[in-house]
Design a protein around this motif. Structure first.
Motif, mmCIF file in Angstrom:
data_model
loop_
_atom_site.group_PDB
_atom_site.id
_atom_site.type_symbol
_atom_site.label_atom_id
_atom_site.label_comp_id
_atom_site.label_asym_id
_atom_site.label_seq_id
_atom_site.Cartn_x
_atom_site.Cartn_y
_atom_site.Cartn_z
ATOM 1 N N UNK A 230 0.766 -1.244 -0.057
ATOM 2 C CA UNK A 230 0.248 -0.170 -0.131
ATOM 3 C C UNK A 230 1.031 1.268 -0.003
ATOM 4 N N UNK A 231 1.565 1.573 -1.149
ATOM 5 C CA UNK A 231 2.359 2.691 -1.158
ATOM 6 C C UNK A 231 1.627 3.924 -1.431
ATOM 7 N N UNK A 232 1.507 4.652 -0.395
ATOM 8 C CA UNK A 232 0.924 6.214 -0.553
ATOM 9 C C UNK A 232 1.652 7.356 -0.538
ATOM 10 N N UNK A 233 3.046 7.191 -0.308
ATOM 11 C CA UNK A 233 3.897 8.298 -0.435
ATOM 12 C C UNK A 233 5.076 8.018 -0.965
ATOM 13 N N UNK A 234 5.690 9.366 -1.683
ATOM 14 C CA UNK A 234 6.737 9.329 -2.416
ATOM 15 C C UNK A 234 7.408 10.499 -1.789
ATOM 16 N N UNK A 235 8.767 10.045 -1.314
ATOM 17 C CA UNK A 235 9.840 11.183 -0.920
ATOM 18 C C UNK A 235 10.800 11.301 -1.842
ATOM 19 N N UNK A 236 10.535 12.454 -2.382
ATOM 20 C CA UNK A 236 11.711 12.696 -3.669
ATOM 21 C C UNK A 236 13.002 13.553 -3.171
ATOM 22 N N UNK A 237 13.244 13.468 -1.883
ATOM 23 C CA UNK A 237 14.514 14.036 -1.413
ATOM 24 C C UNK A 237 14.515 15.718 -1.695
ATOM 25 N N UNK A 238 15.783 16.044 -1.648
ATOM 26 C CA UNK A 238 15.922 17.587 -2.086
ATOM 27 C C UNK A 238 16.871 17.587 -3.214
ATOM 28 N N UNK A 239 17.879 18.622 -3.330
ATOM 29 C CA UNK A 239 18.825 18.383 -4.305
ATOM 30 C C UNK A 239 18.868 19.543 -5.357
ATOM 31 N N UNK A 240 17.705 20.169 -5.280
ATOM 32 C CA UNK A 240 17.433 21.434 -6.506
ATOM 33 C C UNK A 240 18.732 22.461 -6.249
ATOM 34 N N UNK A 241 19.545 22.678 -7.135
ATOM 35 C CA UNK A 241 20.563 23.577 -6.726
ATOM 36 C C UNK A 241 20.303 25.044 -6.803
ATOM 37 N N UNK A 242 21.203 26.029 -6.494
ATOM 38 C CA UNK A 242 21.215 27.474 -6.530
ATOM 39 C C UNK A 242 22.189 28.143 -7.363
ATOM 40 N N UNK A 243 21.973 29.357 -7.649
ATOM 41 C CA UNK A 243 23.130 30.127 -8.423
ATOM 42 C C UNK A 243 24.164 30.478 -7.441
ATOM 43 N N UNK A 244 25.407 30.094 -7.693
ATOM 44 C CA UNK A 244 26.433 30.659 -6.559
ATOM 45 C C UNK A 244 27.437 31.769 -7.553
ATOM 46 N N UNK A 245 27.405 31.587 -8.784
ATOM 47 C CA UNK A 245 28.271 32.428 -9.508
ATOM 48 C C UNK A 245 27.575 33.378 -10.368
#
Ligand code: LLP
Length: 424
Positions: A230-245
């Motif tokens: 009974x899979x009801x949740x999907x955890x997709x983590x983090x990771x989206x980057x940001x501009x540094x330069x």
């Protein structure tokens, strides 16, 4: 987008000149902008409007109580990776039912603390961990809500030290074993299988690897449901980057990331869990430092700051780029290459190499930008340099949210064994 900008030639955090804080708090110090934290959270949350999404701020990025509480007041949950982070999130006011617990090495004591708190989900990364959690839950007469973190063997195309989704990385259960492990989990007492979890890395600057990983996970969910889970949740983590330069192509906007998630996951009708850290806090903080000396080397000029690798480790550890700008806005375009370094006795204590910088002199203040995530949290007292203070700005107000310890405080942490107590 952030709220650090020049006004009348002086770099401000929102409505406060950073030099005012420097003059009262002393340098170095971290300074965070409430408006930026809130803005980033809202942009991200808005992108997921209309999807059943729980946004769990990755506390590891910046775990100051004031930062977590600012986000908790916006409705953020928390992604934690230790009992310490769990307690910090709870103390800052994040409700337990919005907390997920990630990490490859949770101890039984940490599991017990999280079960007692009643957290939303454990992201479990191995069979031995699953067995341990089952035992702890049974001993307490409760059930642990579990998502297995799977390793999709996808190259996130980021720095190798922050890549987590390739099969040679320590994270997640092997893709080829996922089906068997879910079958085992379903038979374990004290375990309630509720979801699937994935996190492939940090500072991702293109959506391709996310698409690859999420597509695999979506197929896996369909397969597992077919097997009766009974899979009801999907955890997709983090990771989206940001501009540094400045001048770099901007990473994908949260709207595009959320659209990708919607496209891939909508048919499953799962609760989506997201664990952004850097995206929320990274550009909401700067490290302010003072030039101690400008030194002419044989072949290059060194600008020696009072901040060092122990205060902000990212350039030394990942060769990370951070913009460095003076608090007093330069009046012309004159730039010359310098090495911006700290006082620590290591050659690697470098913030920038051969960086074109405006003229700087001893006593000048500079701000190292994009230091709100993985800055203060990764600091140490190496070279017996006390941790630097953290300051939070909101509009024209500011407050020290972690004071600078004294050297006496540092020394007082040590204890002499009885045989060394007498000075003689
Ligand atoms: N979820 C999990 C399971 C994670 O391991 C991480 C980060 C995140 C979420 C948050 O990722 P973010 O949205 O912040 O990219 N110290 C390194 C970054 C290490 C990231 C570790 N895991 C740096 O300074 O670049």
């Amino acid at each position: 987008m952030h709220h650090f900008e020049y006004r009348d030639g002086a770099l401000h955090a929102e409505d406060v000149p950073l030099s005012t804080i420097a003059d009262t708090v002393g340098t170095p110090f971290y300074c965070y902008s409430s408006a930026t934290l809130v803005r980033h959270y809202r942009v991200f949350a808005k992108a997921f409007e209309g999807q059943k999404a729980l946004i769990c701020y990755a506390v590891k990025a910046n775990s100051n109580q004031a930062v977590i509480r600012t986000l908790a007041q916006e409705g953020a949950g928390a992604d934690v990776v230790s009992e310490g982070e769990l307690r910090r999130a709870l103390a800052a006011g994040v409700p337990a039912e919005r907390i997920v617990f990630s990490g490859v090495g949770k101890t039984r004591a940490e599991m017990a603390a999280a079960l007692d708190a009643g957290i939303h989900q454990f992201n479990v990364e191995s069979e031995p961990e699953l067995d341990a959690l089952s035992e702890v839950a049974v001993s307490k007469g409760v059930e642990a809500p579990v998502a297995m973190r799977v390793n999709p063997d996808v190259d996130p195309r980021t720095h190798e030290k922050i890549s987590t989704g390739k099969k040679e990385n320590k994270f997640g259960v092997p893709w080829s074993r996922a089906r068997d492990i879910y079958a085992r989990a379903a038979g374990l007492s004290g375990i309630r299988v509720v979801g699937v979890d994935v996190h492939i890395g940090s500072q991702l600057t293109d959506l391709g690897p996310f698409r690859e990983a999420f597509s695999r996970v979506v197929d896996l969910v369909a397969m597992l449901r077919g097997e009766g889970h009974d899979i009801r949740r999907l955890d997709l983590g983090g990771g989206l980057g940001i501009p540094y330069e400045a001048g770099d192509a901007p990473p994908p906007h949260p709207d595009h990331y959320a659209a990708l998630v919607r496209e891939l996951t909508q048919p499953l009708d799962c609760e989506i869990i997201l664990e952004p850290g850097r995206l929320i806090a990274g550009n909401a903080g700067v490290l302010v430092s003072r030039v101690i000396y400008v030194k002419e080397g044989e072949s290059r000029r060194f600008v020696i700051l009072d901040a060092a690798m122990n205060d902000l480790l990212r350039p030394s550890l990942y060769d990370a780029y951070h913009e460095i700008i003076p608090l007093n806005q330069p009046t012309d375009d004159q730039r010359a290459p310098v090495d911006v370094v700290g006082p620590v006795c290591e050659t690697g204590d470098v913030f920038a190499k051969a960086r074109p910088m405006p003229p700087l002199a001893a006593g000048d203040y500079v701000a190292i930008l994009s230091a709100g995530a993985y800055g203060a949290v990764m600091a140490s007292a190496y070279n017996s340099r006390p941790l630097v203070p953290e300051v939070l700005v909101r509009g024209s107000d500011y407050a020290v949210i972690r004071p600078r310890p004294s050297v006496a405080d540092l020394i007082a942490q040590d204890r002499l064994p009885p045989w060394l107590e007498n000075r003689a």
